[in-house]
Design a protein around this motif. Sequence first.
Motif, PDB file in Angstrom:
ATOM      1  N   PRO A 321       0.801  -1.220   0.000  1.00 29.32           N
ATOM      2  CA  PRO A 321       0.000   0.000   0.000  1.00 29.32           C
ATOM      3  C   PRO A 321       0.836   1.274   0.000  1.00 29.32           C
ATOM      4  O   PRO A 321       0.402   2.310  -0.516  1.00 29.32           O
ATOM      5  CB  PRO A 321      -0.816  -0.109   1.289  1.00 29.32           C
ATOM      6  CG  PRO A 321       0.026  -0.942   2.194  1.00 29.32           C
ATOM      7  CD  PRO A 321       0.756  -1.899   1.311  1.00 29.32           C
ATOM      8  N   SER A 322       2.039   1.220   0.560  1.00 29.00           N
ATOM      9  CA  SER A 322       2.818   2.446   0.771  1.00 29.00           C
ATOM     10  C   SER A 322       3.365   3.014  -0.521  1.00 29.00           C
ATOM     11  O   SER A 322       3.373   4.237  -0.717  1.00 29.00           O
ATOM     12  CB  SER A 322       3.967   2.171   1.751  1.00 29.00           C
ATOM     13  OG  SER A 322       3.470   1.696   2.983  1.00 29.00           O
ATOM     14  N   THR A 323       3.842   2.159  -1.435  1.00 27.73           N
ATOM     15  CA  THR A 323       4.372   2.666  -2.702  1.00 27.73           C
ATOM     16  C   THR A 323       3.265   3.289  -3.537  1.00 27.73           C
ATOM     17  O   THR A 323       3.478   4.302  -4.216  1.00 27.73           O
ATOM     18  CB  THR A 323       5.053   1.540  -3.490  1.00 27.73           C
ATOM     19  OG1 THR A 323       4.172   0.407  -3.572  1.00 27.73           O
ATOM     20  CG2 THR A 323       6.347   1.107  -2.842  1.00 27.73           C
ATOM     21  N   VAL A 324       2.074   2.694  -3.490  1.00 30.76           N
ATOM     22  CA  VAL A 324       0.936   3.255  -4.219  1.00 30.76           C
ATOM     23  C   VAL A 324       0.503   4.570  -3.594  1.00 30.76           C
ATOM     24  O   VAL A 324       0.227   5.550  -4.289  1.00 30.76           O
ATOM     25  CB  VAL A 324      -0.231   2.247  -4.243  1.00 30.76           C
ATOM     26  CG1 VAL A 324      -1.480   2.882  -4.829  1.00 30.76           C
ATOM     27  CG2 VAL A 324       0.153   1.000  -5.030  1.00 30.76           C
ATOM     28  N   ARG A 325       0.457   4.609  -2.252  1.00 32.99           N
ATOM     29  CA  ARG A 325       0.000   5.802  -1.545  1.00 32.99           C
ATOM     30  C   ARG A 325       0.861   7.015  -1.885  1.00 32.99           C
ATOM     31  O   ARG A 325       0.334   8.108  -2.131  1.00 32.99           O
ATOM     32  CB  ARG A 325       0.026   5.552  -0.039  1.00 32.99           C
ATOM     33  CG  ARG A 325      -0.463   6.736   0.787  1.00 32.99           C
ATOM     34  CD  ARG A 325      -0.160   6.553   2.256  1.00 32.99           C
ATOM     35  NE  ARG A 325      -0.750   5.332   2.791  1.00 32.99           N
ATOM     36  CZ  ARG A 325      -0.054   4.335   3.310  1.00 32.99           C
ATOM     37  NH1 ARG A 325       1.255   4.390   3.341  1.00 32.99           N
ATOM     38  NH2 ARG A 325      -0.670   3.277   3.784  1.00 32.99           N
TER      39      ARG A 325
END
Length: 421
Positions: A321-325
């Motif tokens: 989720p963090s890279t997309v966020r």
Amino acid sequence: MFLITGGRLGDLYGRKRMFMTGMAGFIIASAICGFAPNGTILILGRILQGAAAAAMAPQVLATIRNIFSVAEQPRVIGLYGSVFGFASIVGQLFGGALITLHPLGLTWQSIFLINIPIGAVALLGAMRFLPEARPLSRPKIDLMGVFLLSLLLGSIIYPLTRGREAGWPAWTFISFATSIPLLALFIWFEGWLAKVGGSPLVDLKLFKNRTFVAGLAMAFLFYCISVFFLTFGIYLQSGLGWTSLASGIGILPFALGFFVGTLRSAKLYARIGNHILSIGFGLLASGFAITAGALHAGFGPGIIFYVGLVCAGVGQGLLQPSTVRIVLTEVEPEQAGLAAGVVTSILQVGAAVGVAAVGSVFFTVLGQQTGAGAYGNAFASALAVAAVLQVLGMLLATKMNHRRRAQAKIAPPADVIQSSE
């Protein structure tokens, strides 16, 4: 090839409409694949599946970016990452089960036909629950941009996926070289179209944001771990003689780590912000290194082997989720579809590079050898390369965080700006 186009179509024509169109197309394509009488029809069905998925997939992230507040997005994107990873792992497990158990007497066809009832439920759910945000204006789609971008991505992805099997003939390197002038032509055309008042497929202003670009680079390195899923299955089935079902079950320790990572990612992000990226990359690199070390020492699946996989799974759970966020939060809501298409395309290119380039390391080390030891050494070599790529991602994340911290120190406090105004 069409992910960015699919994201842009959602911006222009409505994300609910494009999601449902893509889902309906995916159901039809799955039926074509499942009932294909020969290889040609199967391949055509697979192409249609890819095009339908390209229309559907970017709308999910873009919708999250639009309907949830900035405060809610870390938790929601964390849930998205959990579901995304859970679906991938369930696909590994139940794909093996379907092939092993032959439901209704079906063999490979079952992995396509299962998409029909699942897709129908998702389509009905979209009709009932998805909100529709109609665009204020509907400019024409940039067909020349679609054409040039498709050529550009095709010139990279096709030789990557076909090159090793073909022995890396001259045409693969010619195709790679062709991508450079195609990229230059695409950038020039999109810039020219924006200057004359048109609606370019890709807004090049996005790439002036260094955090956005850094996020794309990290997403690329992160998804190079696709080589793990390929080589892990080959090692277990061809090297150790495990069945497809046992191989699917064998990934459960990695899945356990993944769930721990995704469940904690939102709370950890609230505490440490983008430093979660450095931790995620570090855990992935460490986990792969531990498992590779166990294999290199001659140990097969066992405690040390699976400790490494659990560690790597936690790292993926934090990064998913963090890279997309970090990419989506850097763009305006009206460009969310485009940004989602760009980041999803980068993820797919990273996956292709991981399978083709890092996968070549596996097959080169394996050579003509057979036996568990030979496959173990080849798997360890591929994991070692994947670990190095994750270290590069960790360094990039650390540098990005350092730059943003330095910028925050330079920026004047808000009350100073208000008083000066």
